[in-house]
Design a protein around this motif. Sequence first.
Motif, PDB file in Angstrom:
ATOM      1  N   TYR A 209      41.013  39.216  38.579  1.00 43.73           N
ATOM      2  CA  TYR A 209      41.627  37.923  38.878  1.00 43.73           C
ATOM      3  C   TYR A 209      41.888  37.194  37.566  1.00 43.73           C
ATOM      4  CZ  TYR A 209      37.111  35.537  38.068  1.00 43.73           C
ATOM      5  OH  TYR A 209      35.959  35.040  37.502  1.00 43.73           O
ATOM      6  N   PHE A 230      34.382  36.720  43.723  1.00 44.11           N
ATOM      7  CA  PHE A 230      35.816  37.025  43.847  1.00 44.11           C
ATOM      8  C   PHE A 230      36.059  38.474  44.272  1.00 44.11           C
ATOM      9  CE2 PHE A 230      35.376  33.575  40.785  1.00 44.11           C
ATOM     10  CZ  PHE A 230      36.284  32.644  41.285  1.00 44.11           C
ATOM     11  N   HIS A 251      42.631  30.715  43.489  1.00 42.95           N
ATOM     12  CA  HIS A 251      42.722  31.635  42.359  1.00 42.95           C
ATOM     13  C   HIS A 251      43.749  32.726  42.621  1.00 42.95           C
ATOM     14  CE1 HIS A 251      38.806  29.696  41.862  1.00 42.95           C
ATOM     15  NE2 HIS A 251      38.876  30.032  40.579  1.00 42.95           N
ATOM     16  N   PHE A 253      44.803  36.504  42.293  1.00 41.43           N
ATOM     17  CA  PHE A 253      44.232  37.839  42.192  1.00 41.43           C
ATOM     18  C   PHE A 253      45.305  38.809  41.701  1.00 41.43           C
ATOM     19  CE2 PHE A 253      41.322  35.593  44.799  1.00 41.43           C
ATOM     20  CZ  PHE A 253      40.084  36.202  44.642  1.00 41.43           C
TER      21      PHE A 253
END
Length: 348
Positions: A209, A230, A251, A253
Motif C-alpha cells: 500500500y 492493511f 488508503h 492499495f
Amino acid sequence: MPTATSFGHTTDGIEVQLFTLRNARGAIATISSYGGTLTSLLMPDKTGQLGDVVLGFDEVSGYQSPAFRKSNPYFGALIGRYGNRIAKGRFTLDGQDYGLATNNGPNALHGGTLGFDQRIWQAALGTSAAGETLTLTYHSPDGEEGYPGNLTVTVVYTLTADNALRLDYSATTDQATPLNLTNHAYFNLSHGTSKDILSHEITLAADRYTVVDDTLIPTGELRSVAGTPFDFTMPHAIGERIAQVPGGYDHNFVLNEGLRVTASVYDPASGRTMAVMTDQPGIQLYTGNFLDGSLTGKNGTVYGQHAGFCLETQHFPDSPNQPDFPTTILRPGETFRSGTVYQFGVRH
C-alpha cells in the motif's frame, strides 16, 4: 429498455434526469445526470430479496444540501479530473507550474471545488449485448479547476445479465493533462439492516500500500502489508483491526499485476457478495470515516460513521508529483481507456 425520469432541479434551476437500467433477474441501477451519480443499486440477497446496496438520496436536492456540501462525501459520483489528492494543489507538467484549489486541508481533492461530481453530464440510453447501458459525456474546458487542456470524458454504465455493474471510461485531450477517473459509490451490502459495514469481510489482491503523511499524501514508499492491519490478502472483517488505523481506512492499495479480481467483499448477514475487477494499478479502500450522522438518505436512513465503504479503482494519489508512480498524464493523440466491474452474487 432503460428509462429516464426527472430527479428534480439543481439549485440554479437546471432539471436533472434519473436513468434506470434493469436486467431480467430484477436488478436495478439508477444513475443521475448530476455528477453521473449512482444513486441506487438493487441486488438480491441470499433469500432473493432485492435491497439497495449503495448510499444516496431520493432526489438531487440531497446532493446539494448545505449539510452534504459541508461534509462532501461524494456519494456515488463520477470523480475527475483527478480522483484522490494532489499535494498542496500544485504540480509541474512539461516545465509549467499549475495551481489547483486546495479543498482538503492543504491539498487538492477529487477534481477541485467544482469537480465532475457537480457537473451535468450529457446522457444517452441504449442496450448492448451485455445489457442496458447509459453513456455519459462531459466536456471539461481548458483551465477548468486549474487543469490544462480541453478534455472530453465518456463513461458507459452497463447493468449486465449476471448482476454486474460495469463502468467503462474513456477520455481525450488537446493538451497534456493529469487524469484520474473513478466512481465514489459507498456500498453497504446489508441493505441498511446494519448501520455500519464493520462486519463486512474484505479481500484485496494487494501485497503493498502507499504510505501516507498526516494529510493523506503518499510519502512515495510502497510498504508491504504483511503483519499490518492493511493485510487483506486473506479475508478480514473491516472492523477487525480498524482501531489500529488512526482515523480508519482511507488508503490506496497497490494491486498485484495480472490478477483480474482485485477485491472481494462478503456480508455474512445478507449473504451478498461483491467482486471488483479493474485494469487500474490501485484501489482506495475508504470506510466512511467522516460520516457523522448529519446526512439522512433514502428511506430516512441516517448515515453515521462507517455506514458505507468505498473501493475506488484508480491511479495512485499525488501521481503528478511522484515520478516513480505509474503516470497519469494523458497527451494529445492518446485515448485513455479503463474498465471497472462490480460483480454481485450471494453465498448461502
